[in-house]
Design a protein around this motif. Structure first.
Motif, mmCIF file in Angstrom:
data_model
loop_
_atom_site.group_PDB
_atom_site.id
_atom_site.type_symbol
_atom_site.label_atom_id
_atom_site.label_comp_id
_atom_site.label_asym_id
_atom_site.label_seq_id
_atom_site.Cartn_x
_atom_site.Cartn_y
_atom_site.Cartn_z
ATOM 1 N N UNK A 408 0.876 -1.128 0.001
ATOM 2 C CA UNK A 408 0.014 0.090 -0.030
ATOM 3 C C UNK A 408 0.624 1.556 -0.023
ATOM 4 N N UNK A 409 0.213 2.309 -0.176
ATOM 5 C CA UNK A 409 0.952 3.716 -0.487
ATOM 6 C C UNK A 409 1.585 3.879 1.224
ATOM 7 N N UNK A 410 0.785 3.782 2.155
ATOM 8 C CA UNK A 410 1.345 3.746 3.470
ATOM 9 C C UNK A 410 2.693 3.038 3.679
ATOM 10 N N UNK A 411 2.607 1.707 3.362
ATOM 11 C CA UNK A 411 3.710 0.779 3.328
ATOM 12 C C UNK A 411 4.991 1.251 2.762
ATOM 13 N N UNK A 412 4.623 1.806 1.585
ATOM 14 C CA UNK A 412 5.711 2.216 0.841
ATOM 15 C C UNK A 412 6.502 3.724 1.076
ATOM 16 N N UNK A 413 5.722 4.472 1.764
ATOM 17 C CA UNK A 413 5.985 5.560 2.081
ATOM 18 C C UNK A 413 6.223 6.102 3.634
ATOM 19 N N UNK A 414 5.522 5.648 4.442
ATOM 20 C CA UNK A 414 5.387 5.836 6.006
ATOM 21 C C UNK A 414 5.612 4.900 6.969
ATOM 22 N N UNK A 415 5.615 3.600 6.487
ATOM 23 C CA UNK A 415 5.712 2.440 7.373
ATOM 24 C C UNK A 415 7.090 2.179 7.802
ATOM 25 N N UNK A 416 7.262 1.411 8.915
ATOM 26 C CA UNK A 416 8.556 0.975 9.519
ATOM 27 C C UNK A 416 8.887 1.583 10.777
ATOM 28 N N UNK A 417 9.631 0.998 11.356
ATOM 29 C CA UNK A 417 10.521 1.499 12.818
ATOM 30 C C UNK A 417 11.840 1.623 12.543
ATOM 31 N N UNK A 418 12.725 2.548 13.278
ATOM 32 C CA UNK A 418 13.940 2.638 13.549
ATOM 33 C C UNK A 418 14.580 1.138 13.368
ATOM 34 N N UNK A 419 14.013 0.578 14.187
ATOM 35 C CA UNK A 419 14.632 -1.046 14.459
ATOM 36 C C UNK A 419 14.743 -1.792 13.175
ATOM 37 N N UNK A 420 13.450 -1.835 12.313
ATOM 38 C CA UNK A 420 13.664 -2.464 11.135
ATOM 39 C C UNK A 420 14.636 -1.788 10.164
ATOM 40 N N UNK A 421 14.479 -0.260 10.029
ATOM 41 C CA UNK A 421 15.384 0.297 9.040
ATOM 42 C C UNK A 421 16.861 0.336 9.545
ATOM 43 N N UNK A 422 17.322 0.535 10.502
ATOM 44 C CA UNK A 422 18.573 0.653 10.988
ATOM 45 C C UNK A 422 19.112 -0.828 11.162
ATOM 46 N N UNK A 423 18.114 -1.497 11.666
ATOM 47 C CA UNK A 423 18.804 -3.119 12.097
ATOM 48 C C UNK A 423 19.092 -3.466 10.562
ATOM 49 N N UNK A 424 18.238 -3.318 9.354
ATOM 50 C CA UNK A 424 18.660 -3.608 8.208
ATOM 51 C C UNK A 424 19.743 -3.197 7.558
ATOM 52 N N UNK A 425 20.232 -1.969 7.805
ATOM 53 C CA UNK A 425 21.466 -1.285 7.515
ATOM 54 C C UNK A 425 22.412 -1.693 8.165
ATOM 55 N N UNK A 426 22.507 -2.154 9.469
ATOM 56 C CA UNK A 426 23.727 -2.878 10.403
ATOM 57 C C UNK A 426 23.869 -4.200 9.941
#
Length: 570
Positions: A408-426
């Protein structure tokens, strides 16, 4: 709301558009056109307008009977975030939203970094938006003043730091030496406001609007120093209750803070041992500090000049993109474009990423704040490139933006947490080491330094805010209670990052409780998900397929990530 909003996707579309209307800064960040000359209203009334949008969307979601797994995931992602936002609202956190890194104060300045600049219309929008800065900051002050009247305030440390940021962006000399906010120069020997310098770069006349913007930030800094600072909290720790709520928000999972604190120490000690072993590979008999001093002094592994450094970062991003394309990741064509940028002066000294616009007309960008440095040792920068760019933030966020037919547009643009995003980057940094891209012990030491910083963040962030004791077995002040004064020397000693940058880091942790731990906490969840898939599938496990299945789910909280990955395994 209308009766036509009878699906998760329809509600998502309505919510994104309604929120973009109520938050022009967010619209620009996401590349949604139509509000280019306006700025977000951060007053209590503006907050209530955005909260009403959220409440309407939540009510509509709860009336739905979802029929597919994809819709269930999308609905649950929204409801989890909405619940957290409602919790923040009940605590009136928006009335003390002020810190040195991620608050309306910075957002109002940084939105100009993300605006299109190519056409005359684009440039006219920039100038017109500059004229809106004073009113936007005045509205923001109304929220801070309302909080001040109720005793809902931030710590004095955050106020002092943001006062200096205001002065830098206004082109004023700092009132006191900060150690981590370099003056901004327009090349004429005197301080130049961010807005005047932006106009100079674009070759346009900002006129009275640029003057108004710089005066707006000057006035904001004066008000913070004169009115708010005397009423701010002299203590930095936020306490267990506020920290628990904040960590839940940043990670999307309920953490046992005491267990997480102990795990953080175990990670610190483990990484410390591995750094010592890597130092031996760099120079037999050398300590970690000695090996890093060798790397710092090695001119063959350093670049002179901001321009040359930016070009090197761009080259690394482009080369990594081509190496990973089709091997360990499927990367859509629009996601293959990324830009490396030097960040404007004045902000915290931490590299960051901004995602592509919704239509990819603006690419994803990595931003590196130099802090006035002109020489750049490269031993630690390669893993930073992997973290911020590919396969880190850019790959994950860019892929999410691209999945228009699945999310959905929400998932693409606004969803997620720092744990998800920064965890993926680490996780991405570690993945590149596993794939053999960091075999050079110098670059591997850079990875370990990055890992050490994130592990130290766990113990310092939890330790300072909960005022926990340092373990007795630890040689660094064992048995003493954490204080901000103990944090900086420990950061320098265990992560080996520059002191100028780490001074900014301590202020960041104290002003943004719970966010600093999300890197390691998130990485732990990503690694656990991969290991569970490997154990479940055995010889059939395929790394590329794992990455695709995980990223195709879209961003979410860590608890939901754990649950959804378990469902995928059957």
């Amino acid at each position: 709301m209308t009766t036509e909003l009878d699906s998760v996707s329809a509600i998502s579309d309505w919510y994104v558009e309604a929120l973009a209307t109520a938050s022009p800064n967010m619209a620009t960040s996401l590349g949604i056109p139509g509000r280019e000359t306006e700025l977000t209203d951060y007053s209590p009334d503006g907050h209530e307008e955005r909260s009403a949008v959220r409440r309407q969307a939540e009510a509509a979601l709860r009336l739905l009977n979802v029929e597919t797994e994809r819709d269930r995931v999308a609905r649950d992602v929204m409801l989890e975030r909405f619940a957290y936002e409602a919790e923040l609202e009940s605590q009136q956190e928006h009335l003390r939203s002020l810190n040195i890194l991620a608050s309306p104060l910075q957002n109002t300045r940084q939105v100009f970094d993300l605006m299109p600049r190519e056409t005359e219309e684009d440039q006219a929008n920039i100038v017109e938006r500059m004229g809106a800065v004073p009113e936007a900051l005045e509205r923001y002050r109304a929220s801070l003043a309302a909080g001040m009247e109720q005793g809902i305030v931030v710590a004095q440390r955050q106020v002092r730091g943001t006062v200096e940021q205001c002065r830098v962006w206004a082109g004023k000399p700092p009132s006191v030496p900060t150690g981590h906010l370099p003056p901004q120069s327009g090349g004429r020997g005197e301080a130049t406001s961010f807005f005047r310098q932006l106009c100079d770069e674009l070759g346009i006349d900002g006129g009275s609007n640029a003057t108004a913007a710089e005066q707006g930030y000057a006035a904001m800094g004066d008000w913070l120093e004169r009115e708010y600072l005397p009423n701010a909290n002299p203590r930095d720790p936020v306490g267990r209750d506020r920290y628990q709520a904040a960590s839940r928000g940043f990670n999307g999972i309920e953490l046992d803070l005491d267990d997480t604190y102990q795990w953080g120490w175990e990670e610190v000690w483990r990484i410390q041992s591995e750094m010592a072993a890597t130092a031996e590979r760099i120079s037999p008999g050398a300590s970690t500090a000695e090996a890093i001093a060798i790397l710092e002094a090695d001119d063959a592994r350093a670049i002179e000049g901001e321009h040359a450094f930016r070009e090197w970062m761009q080259q690394m991003q482009d080369e990594t993109m081509q190496a990973l394309l089709g091997t360990h990741f499927d990367i859509a064509e629009p996601v293959q474009r990324i830009e490396a940028m030097i960040a404007p002066p004045g902000g915290a000294l931490a590299m960051y990423y901004t995602g592509p616009s919704e239509d990819f007309s603006r690419p994803g960008r990595t931003w590196y704040p130099t802090g006035g440095a002109t020489r750049f040792p490269l031993w630690r920068e390669l893993s930073v490139c992997y973290h911020e760019g590919v396969p880190g933030h850019h790959l994950q966020i860019g892929t999410t933006r691209y999945l228009g037919d699945q999310l959905t547009r929400y998932q693409r643009l606004l969803a997620g947490t720092s744990g998800y995003v920064e965890g993926w980057a680490l996780y991405a940094e570690r993945l590149m080491a596993e794939l053999g891209y960091l075999e050079d012990p110098a670059f591997y030491m850079g990875l370990l330094s990055s890992q050490a910083l994130r592990a130290v963040r766990v113990v310092i962030d939890i330790g300072m805010h909960l005022e926990l004791p340092i373990p007795e077995r630890e040689e660094y002040h064992g048995g003493e209670t954490w204080t901000p004064e103990l944090a900086l020397p420990f950061l320098i000693e265990r992560s080996f990052f520059p002191e100028q940058m780490l001074a900014s880091e301590v202020d960041r942790y104290l002003g943004w409780p719970g966010q600093a731990i999300s890197y390691k906490v998130g990485e732990r969840e990503w690694l656990a998900a991969r290991e569970a898939a490997r154990q479940s599938l055995g010889d059939a496990f395929d790394l590329k397929s794992f990455h695709k299945a995980a990223l195709d789910l879209g961003p979410m909280g860590l608890q939901q990530l754990r649950d959804e990955m378990s469902r995928l395994r059957g």
